[in-house]
Enzyme design. Structure first.
Site, PDB file in Angstrom:
ATOM      1  N   HIS A  14       0.910  -1.250  -0.177  1.00  0.00           N
ATOM      2  CA  HIS A  14       0.352   0.104   0.171  1.00  0.00           C
ATOM      3  C   HIS A  14       0.773   1.167  -0.089  1.00  0.00           C
ATOM      4  O   HIS A  14       1.062   2.041   1.411  1.00  0.00           O
ATOM      5  CB  HIS A  14      -0.953   0.189   1.085  1.00  0.00           C
ATOM      6  CG  HIS A  14      -1.621   0.631   1.240  1.00  0.00           C
ATOM      7  ND1 HIS A  14      -2.853   1.547   1.955  1.00  0.00           N
ATOM      8  CD2 HIS A  14      -1.762   2.248   0.517  1.00  0.00           C
ATOM      9  CE1 HIS A  14      -3.748   1.634   1.558  1.00  0.00           C
ATOM     10  NE2 HIS A  14      -3.022   2.508   1.310  1.00  0.00           N
ATOM     11  N   ASP A  24       1.321   6.568   1.557  1.00  0.00           N
ATOM     12  CA  ASP A  24       2.005   8.536   1.813  1.00  0.00           C
ATOM     13  C   ASP A  24       3.201   8.590   1.955  1.00  0.00           C
ATOM     14  O   ASP A  24       2.879   9.605   2.526  1.00  0.00           O
ATOM     15  CB  ASP A  24       1.118   9.072   1.200  1.00  0.00           C
ATOM     16  CG  ASP A  24      -0.054   8.946   0.809  1.00  0.00           C
ATOM     17  OD1 ASP A  24       0.538   8.788  -0.624  1.00  0.00           O
ATOM     18  OD2 ASP A  24      -1.352   8.547   0.515  1.00  0.00           O
ATOM     19  N   GLU A  40     -11.004   3.726   6.015  1.00  0.00           N
ATOM     20  CA  GLU A  40      -9.798   4.948   6.879  1.00  0.00           C
ATOM     21  C   GLU A  40     -11.004   5.349   7.345  1.00  0.00           C
ATOM     22  O   GLU A  40     -11.042   5.366   8.722  1.00  0.00           O
ATOM     23  CB  GLU A  40      -9.265   4.673   5.949  1.00  0.00           C
ATOM     24  CG  GLU A  40      -8.570   5.965   6.073  1.00  0.00           C
ATOM     25  CD  GLU A  40      -7.745   6.616   4.986  1.00  0.00           C
ATOM     26  OE1 GLU A  40      -6.483   7.210   5.611  1.00  0.00           O
ATOM     27  OE2 GLU A  40      -8.107   6.657   3.793  1.00  0.00           O
ATOM     28  N   HIS A  53       1.369   5.003  -2.444  1.00  0.00           N
ATOM     29  CA  HIS A  53       1.301   6.068  -3.606  1.00  0.00           C
ATOM     30  C   HIS A  53       2.367   6.320  -3.873  1.00  0.00           C
ATOM     31  O   HIS A  53       2.803   6.895  -2.969  1.00  0.00           O
ATOM     32  CB  HIS A  53       0.386   6.359  -3.088  1.00  0.00           C
ATOM     33  CG  HIS A  53      -1.423   6.130  -2.196  1.00  0.00           C
ATOM     34  ND1 HIS A  53      -1.980   5.776  -2.926  1.00  0.00           N
ATOM     35  CD2 HIS A  53      -1.751   5.636  -1.424  1.00  0.00           C
ATOM     36  CE1 HIS A  53      -3.509   5.048  -2.533  1.00  0.00           C
ATOM     37  NE2 HIS A  53      -2.766   5.489  -1.110  1.00  0.00           N
ATOM     38  N   HIS A  80      -9.711   1.303  -1.198  1.00  0.00           N
ATOM     39  CA  HIS A  80      -9.501   1.467   0.338  1.00  0.00           C
ATOM     40  C   HIS A  80     -10.394   1.679   0.659  1.00  0.00           C
ATOM     41  O   HIS A  80     -11.772   2.475   0.270  1.00  0.00           O
ATOM     42  CB  HIS A  80      -9.371   3.187  -0.554  1.00  0.00           C
ATOM     43  CG  HIS A  80      -7.563   3.370  -0.572  1.00  0.00           C
ATOM     44  ND1 HIS A  80      -6.786   2.812  -0.790  1.00  0.00           N
ATOM     45  CD2 HIS A  80      -7.185   3.961   0.134  1.00  0.00           C
ATOM     46  CE1 HIS A  80      -5.215   3.340  -1.461  1.00  0.00           C
ATOM     47  NE2 HIS A  80      -5.639   4.255  -0.031  1.00  0.00           N
TER      48      HIS A  80
END
Length: 332
Positions: free
Chosen positions: A16, A278, A199, A18, A196
């Protein structure tokens, strides 16, 4: 062996991540200068200071503004190359990288520009360091499903190097059911599918991702703990959860790392994994996420090893490759 040393020594997979979320303040500044783009910051330090967020949307606002500095093939090459260098440093031997085409095509940057840059960096890293890479093309859920379908069609020349499709961006108000048709099309084309869910969105979004999108993996998914029936299903099917601890803290999904439920999910028998999401925006790459589980939650060696083995089990590698890496983890 100290746990910190073990974390560094173990080969790992990251599932996971980005690629646009690995853009460092320094590279953002450099590319802005290169292209004559005026940023709302006066220095690299000011960009770093801006990396404070109240929720997912406040992060996304800066994330998309930062992505605007990515204009040329060389920019995307630099972006990917920098992350793959981090893989070498963190002993990430396999990575499944998400990218957001619509973030770029909506700015007039076509597939041929960013994909060519990505592939050049990936080919170099595979040849020089032996890291294996899969690409996940993610749809932006705040845009329409029609836009996602167009993106899937536009990606056709690159199908042979895309392994999966995903769903990211603003979760609240954009449920998985909004994208049922495009995910059906993607599965028909032979792609793996991830999304996703859970979250910021409720457990119902995870149910939708499972029942309507038929996902292979849930990205985040930490809110499954609010629904015992959902937890039981995820455990029974061993549907992987790609959990991102520092991201959850930075975006206020949790208020304190000491309250994170990742180890509870692990002990309950769910196939949870550790990832960085990220990392330049959220304060840490993969080993940093493992380290905070030790410092804040008291993660022990057995849990650490299981989380690492889970990263391979949850990956899109074939079974032979998975078992080979798990054996290497056990041997250290």
């Amino acid at each position: 062996m100290a746990l910190t040393t073990l974390i560094k020594a173990l080969p790992k997979a990251e599932l996971h991540l980005h690629i646009e979320g690995t853009l460092s303040p320094a590279l953002m500044w450099e590319l802005a200068q290169k292209h004559g783009i005026k940023l709302p910051f006066s220095s690299v330090c000011e960009i770093e200071t801006a990396y404070q967020f109240s929720d997912l949307q406040s992060f996304l606002d800066l994330y998309y503004a930062g992505a605007d500095v990515l204009r040329s093939e060389e920019d995307f090459y630099q972006l990917m190359q920098a992350y793959l260098q981090r893989c070498k440093e963190h002993n990430i031997v396999h990575t499944e990288i998400m990218f957001d085409p619509q973030t770029h095509t909506h700015r007039g940057v076509p597939f041929d520009v960013f994909m060519t840059g990505f592939v050049r960096a990936i080919d170099e890293a595979q040849e020089e360091w032996g890291v294996s890479v899969r690409l996940i093309m993610s749809f932006l859920r705040h845009l329409s499903e029609a836009d996602a379908i167009t993106t899937l069609q536009d990606a056709e020349p690159w199908y042979d190097i895309i392994d999966a499709v995903g769903l990211d961006s603003s979760e609240l108000g954009n449920p998985p059911e909004k994208f049922e048709r495009v995910f059906n099309q993607a599965r028909t084309l032979g792609f793996k599918v991830v999304a996703h869910a859970g979250e910021e969105g409720p457990p119902d979004y995870i149910w939708q991702a499972i029942n309507l999108l038929n996902i292979d993996r849930i990205d985040h998914g930490v809110r499954c703990a609010e629904d015992k029936e959902l937890m039981a299903l995820i455990k029974h099917r061993q549907i992987p959860l790609t959990v991102c601890p520092l991201s959850n803290l930075k975006l206020k999904v949790i208020e304190d790392m000491a309250t994170h439920n990742i180890l509870e999910l692990l002990e309950d028998g769910l196939l949870v994994t550790v990832n960085s999401d990220d990392p330049t925006y959220f304060g840490g790459f993969l080993n940093d996420n493992f380290a905070v589980l030790e410092s804040a939650l008291g993660m022990n060696e057995q849990q650490c090893r299981q989380l690492v083995k889970n990263s391979f089990m949850a990956s899109f590698l074939d079974d032979t490759e998975k078992q080979a890496w798990i054996q290497k983890v056990d041997a250290i």
